[in-house]
Design a protein around this motif. Structure first.
Motif, PDB file in Angstrom:
ATOM      1  N   UNK A  96       0.837  -1.211   0.000  1.00 56.95           N
ATOM      2  CA  UNK A  96       0.000   0.000   0.000  1.00 56.95           C
ATOM      3  C   UNK A  96       0.867   1.254   0.000  1.00 56.95           C
ATOM      4  N   UNK A  97       2.011   1.172   0.701  1.00 54.72           N
ATOM      5  CA  UNK A  97       2.888   2.329   0.810  1.00 54.72           C
ATOM      6  C   UNK A  97       3.455   2.740  -0.551  1.00 54.72           C
ATOM      7  N   UNK A  98       3.571   1.777  -1.483  1.00 56.04           N
ATOM      8  CA  UNK A  98       4.089   2.136  -2.820  1.00 56.04           C
ATOM      9  C   UNK A  98       3.092   3.006  -3.576  1.00 56.04           C
ATOM     10  N   UNK A  99       1.796   2.870  -3.252  1.00 57.70           N
ATOM     11  CA  UNK A  99       0.771   3.632  -3.968  1.00 57.70           C
ATOM     12  C   UNK A  99       0.573   3.171  -5.403  1.00 57.70           C
ATOM     13  N   UNK A 100       1.160   2.016  -5.776  1.00 56.18           N
ATOM     14  CA  UNK A 100       1.138   1.554  -7.167  1.00 56.18           C
ATOM     15  C   UNK A 100       0.135   0.434  -7.398  1.00 56.18           C
ATOM     16  N   UNK A 101      -0.620   0.055  -6.382  1.00 54.45           N
ATOM     17  CA  UNK A 101      -1.518  -1.078  -6.539  1.00 54.45           C
ATOM     18  C   UNK A 101      -2.922  -0.669  -6.143  1.00 54.45           C
ATOM     19  N   UNK A 102      -3.855  -0.871  -7.052  1.00 55.21           N
ATOM     20  CA  UNK A 102      -5.234  -0.475  -6.761  1.00 55.21           C
ATOM     21  C   UNK A 102      -6.187  -1.663  -6.718  1.00 55.21           C
TER      22      UNK A 102
END
Lengths: 207, 207
Positions: A96-102
């Motif tokens: 989640x911290x990467x912000x790259x996965x939805x």
């Protein structure tokens, strides 16, 4: 050690039970807490005692949450057709911290580890298969984000096998992917192990 | 991080306040505790909440204890005429563990450290002087077991000065000693710093 007051000895004992906390660290922490206001100690105590009382496992993804289903599974803006399979709830936080996965997650709560008597039935693999079979939104992709170690690899392989076994029962073909292996960013080629370097070469991409 | 359930976030926060525990360790510990039986969490919580309620500072030596006076000060087989001055209660434990000291202690609860605004009045130096003046058993020796660092040395020097200042008020001449400096046992001369090695040379003894 007969000079150690019992209340202190008990706190030291509690800290010693934590992973990675040895007797010296436990002692240091306990003596530190002697200087902390009683109020803060009570807060700490309450937080510990409420930790499990106020959390549940999400029935969909098995992540730890306050409500069931968890905020990710119940979020309409998340893509329910991509499931990222991880070993631990902490892995969800990292991704989640990467912000790259939805997409959404599935937490296995462990990895297959025969040496420690953990087989496929001890972790939430069956729940993943059930989830795929009963999915209202058909699942398009499963990302296997197991740890890049022996146990993680064994678990990925097992899940992949199971997935191809049930592919006939699913409404849609599921693509199974896994995370890229290669050099960690900020590292040094000189110090990379051979396996990582081989994977980095195999997985090279056009610049 | 909005996905982290509040009860978990609170435990992580509590752990993060401990010295030497960073956010990663705090997270690891909190998630570990999710797998621990509720009973054990309640024990941990009770131990924390009782830590300060059930301990006192011994009015004689200022060590942390369950009863006042502490078991060492009230032990008739300990030599009340030798006082070992230490910075922290943990130092008492370390010295007791050697089994080589049969005197009593005086715990300063810190060291003089002007950079952190800790002067002589912030630690129990005055109590030591008062204790010497009012001693029923005359004190023959004071062992200064302060830490061998800047703050410890400054504290030793200050105490020594104060002791010579009050020597006229005491029933008996007090010998002031300090712990030997030199090579730690099991160490390597190659890796000893110059100061330690100089002290080891100065303090050499006949074989």
């Amino acid at each position: 050690m007969n000079t150690l007051p019992k209340p202190l000895a008990r706190v030291i004992e509690s800290f010693e039970k934590l992973p990675g906390v040895g007797p010296k660290t436990a002692q240091r922490l306990a003596f530190y807490l002697l200087h902390v206001p009683q109020e803060e100690l009570e807060d700490f105590a309450d937080n510990l005692s409420n930790l499990k009382k106020n959390t549940v496992l999400c029935t969909i993804c098995k992540n730890v949450a306050e409500k069931d289903p968890c905020p990710i599974c119940s979020n309409p803006s998340r893509n329910q057709s991509i499931i990222c399979v991880v070993e631990e709830p902490t892995d969800v936080i990292s991704i989640e911290r990467t912000g790259k996965f939805n997409g959404v997650y599935h937490v296995l709560h462990g990895a297959i580890d025969p040496l420690n008597n953990i087989g496929p039935d001890e972790i939430y693999i069956d729940d993943l298969l059930k989830r795929l079979r009963n999915a209202t939104v058909p699942v398009a992709e499963i990302i296997l984000a197991n740890n890049p170690n022996m146990e993680g690899e064994a678990t990925s392989m097992y899940i992949q096998k199971q997935l191809s076994g049930i592919s006939g029962q699913l409404k849609q073909k599921v693509m199974v992917t896994r995370l890229a292996h290669g050099l960690p960013v900020g590292s040094d080629i000189e110090y990379a192990d051979e396996v990582t370097l081989s994977r980095a070469l195999e997985g090279r991409r056009e610049y």
